[in-house]
Design a protein around this motif. Structure first.
Motif, PDB file in Angstrom:
ATOM      1  N   VAL A   2       0.789  -1.321   0.142  1.00 45.76           N
ATOM      2  CA  VAL A   2      -0.095   0.122  -0.082  1.00 45.76           C
ATOM      3  C   VAL A   2       0.786   1.270   0.047  1.00 45.76           C
ATOM      4  CG1 VAL A   2      -1.968  -0.973   0.984  1.00 45.76           C
ATOM      5  CG2 VAL A   2      -0.485  -0.126   2.487  1.00 45.76           C
ATOM      6  N   VAL A   3       2.070   1.225   0.178  1.00 51.17           N
ATOM      7  CA  VAL A   3       3.046   2.369   0.300  1.00 51.17           C
ATOM      8  C   VAL A   3       4.474   1.805   0.409  1.00 51.17           C
ATOM      9  CG1 VAL A   3       2.972   2.943   2.718  1.00 51.17           C
ATOM     10  CG2 VAL A   3       3.446   4.820   1.103  1.00 51.17           C
ATOM     11  N   VAL A   4       5.223   2.495  -0.421  1.00 50.09           N
ATOM     12  CA  VAL A   4       6.600   2.221  -0.105  1.00 50.09           C
ATOM     13  C   VAL A   4       7.351   3.766   0.478  1.00 50.09           C
ATOM     14  CG1 VAL A   4       9.014   1.907  -1.172  1.00 50.09           C
ATOM     15  CG2 VAL A   4       7.073   0.637  -1.818  1.00 50.09           C
ATOM     16  N   PHE A   5       7.621   3.506   1.515  1.00 45.04           N
ATOM     17  CA  PHE A   5       8.343   4.783   2.397  1.00 45.04           C
ATOM     18  C   PHE A   5       9.700   5.056   2.692  1.00 45.04           C
ATOM     19  CE2 PHE A   5       9.317   6.802   6.307  1.00 45.04           C
ATOM     20  CZ  PHE A   5       8.988   7.794   6.317  1.00 45.04           C
ATOM     21  N   SER A   6      10.243   6.221   2.398  1.00 38.14           N
ATOM     22  CA  SER A   6      11.755   6.087   2.747  1.00 38.14           C
ATOM     23  C   SER A   6      11.812   7.406   3.554  1.00 38.14           C
ATOM     24  CB  SER A   6      12.633   6.375   1.600  1.00 38.14           C
ATOM     25  OG  SER A   6      13.919   6.406   1.784  1.00 38.14           O
ATOM     26  N   ASN A   7      12.908   7.399   4.413  1.00 39.02           N
ATOM     27  CA  ASN A   7      13.677   8.628   5.322  1.00 39.02           C
ATOM     28  C   ASN A   7      14.386   9.363   4.425  1.00 39.02           C
ATOM     29  OD1 ASN A   7      15.173   6.428   5.494  1.00 39.02           O
ATOM     30  ND2 ASN A   7      16.491   7.543   7.015  1.00 39.02           N
ATOM     31  N   LYS A   8      14.535   8.935   3.072  1.00 35.50           N
ATOM     32  CA  LYS A   8      15.742   9.572   2.170  1.00 35.50           C
ATOM     33  C   LYS A   8      14.732   9.725   0.768  1.00 35.50           C
ATOM     34  CE  LYS A   8      19.793   7.897   4.055  1.00 35.50           C
ATOM     35  NZ  LYS A   8      20.575   8.992   5.106  1.00 35.50           N
ATOM     36  N   PRO A   9      14.637  11.065   0.588  1.00 33.74           N
ATOM     37  CA  PRO A   9      13.615  11.300  -0.434  1.00 33.74           C
ATOM     38  C   PRO A   9      14.481  10.875  -1.774  1.00 33.74           C
ATOM     39  CG  PRO A   9      13.657  13.090   1.105  1.00 33.74           C
ATOM     40  CD  PRO A   9      14.813  12.210   1.764  1.00 33.74           C
ATOM     41  N   ASP A  10      15.862  10.910  -1.880  1.00 34.36           N
ATOM     42  CA  ASP A  10      16.513  10.624  -2.881  1.00 34.36           C
ATOM     43  C   ASP A  10      16.737   9.042  -3.305  1.00 34.36           C
ATOM     44  OD1 ASP A  10      18.274  10.771  -1.011  1.00 34.36           O
ATOM     45  OD2 ASP A  10      19.768  12.108  -2.317  1.00 34.36           O
TER      46      ASP A  10
END
Ligand code: GAR
Length: 191
Positions: A34-42
């Protein structure tokens, strides 16, 4: 279907393996991302997830206080109502602010036996010590560093692996298979 939120900080090869398993592998019929999340936008893995058609989200952690960032990240993720939070190279130690809302439903994959090695650089550790084998571990996340209950482990034969790259290549092949399988087993039996 179980709703998976996948968290990453880098390359995302485990994310890719889990997404593929939901599309054509052992997680088909069982789970959706349902989502792939990162603490690093790049993070390269975030772009790869978008290219696969997964919803993505990012919240930069740099310069933030851990507890504040974790509370915000947890609130963001809760909007997606995940059944499981799947850490896939998410290179952060999680504070209680993050763990509490998802307690017992956060998984991690670690490239060693968590009884023998915790934290970063597990393949370097195996290579530097010329271990004949290592053990990939999928475990539930608690408030310690790689201390949570083990869900699945699989050995990797490292005999004849002469370079760190070869150790990683063999290990990652096992990681990709094991993570999807451990998730499928967990979903079938319930959290
Ligand atoms: C994987 O080898 C994973 O097991 C490891 O980081 C790599 C991420 O690769 N995780 C840890 O070391 C956690 N302590 P990926 O971004 O290609 O999945």
């Amino acid at each position: 279907k179980a709703r998976l939120a996948i968290l990453l900080s880098g390359r995302g090869s485990n994310m890719l393996a889990v997404v593929r398993a939901t599309q054509t592998g052992v997680l088909r019929e069982l789970a959706e991302v349902v989502v792939v999340f990162s603490n690093k936008p790049d993070a390269p893995g975030l772009e790869a997830a978008g290219a696969l058609g997964c919803p993505t989200a990012a919240l930069p952690s740099q310069g933030r206080k851990r507890a504040e960032f974790d509370a915000e990240a947890a609130a963001l993720l809760q909007q997606y109502r995940p059944d499981f939070v799947v850490l896939a190279g998410y290179m952060r130690i999680l504070s209680p602010a993050f763990i509490q809302p998802f307690a017992g439903r956060i998984l991690n994959i670690h490239p060693a036996d968590t009884h023998q090695h915790q934290g970063l650089h597990a393949y370097e550790w195996a290579f530097d010590n010329r271990l004949p084998a290592t053990k990939i571990t999928v475990h539930l996340v608690d408030e310690g560093l790689d201390t949570g209950p083990i869900l699945a482990q699989q050995a990797v034969d490292l005999r004849g692996a002469d370079t760190l790259a070869e150790v990683e290549r063999r290990g990652l092949a096992v990681e990709h298979e094991l993570y999807a399988r451990a998730l499928a087993d967990l979903i079938k039996t319930g959290p």
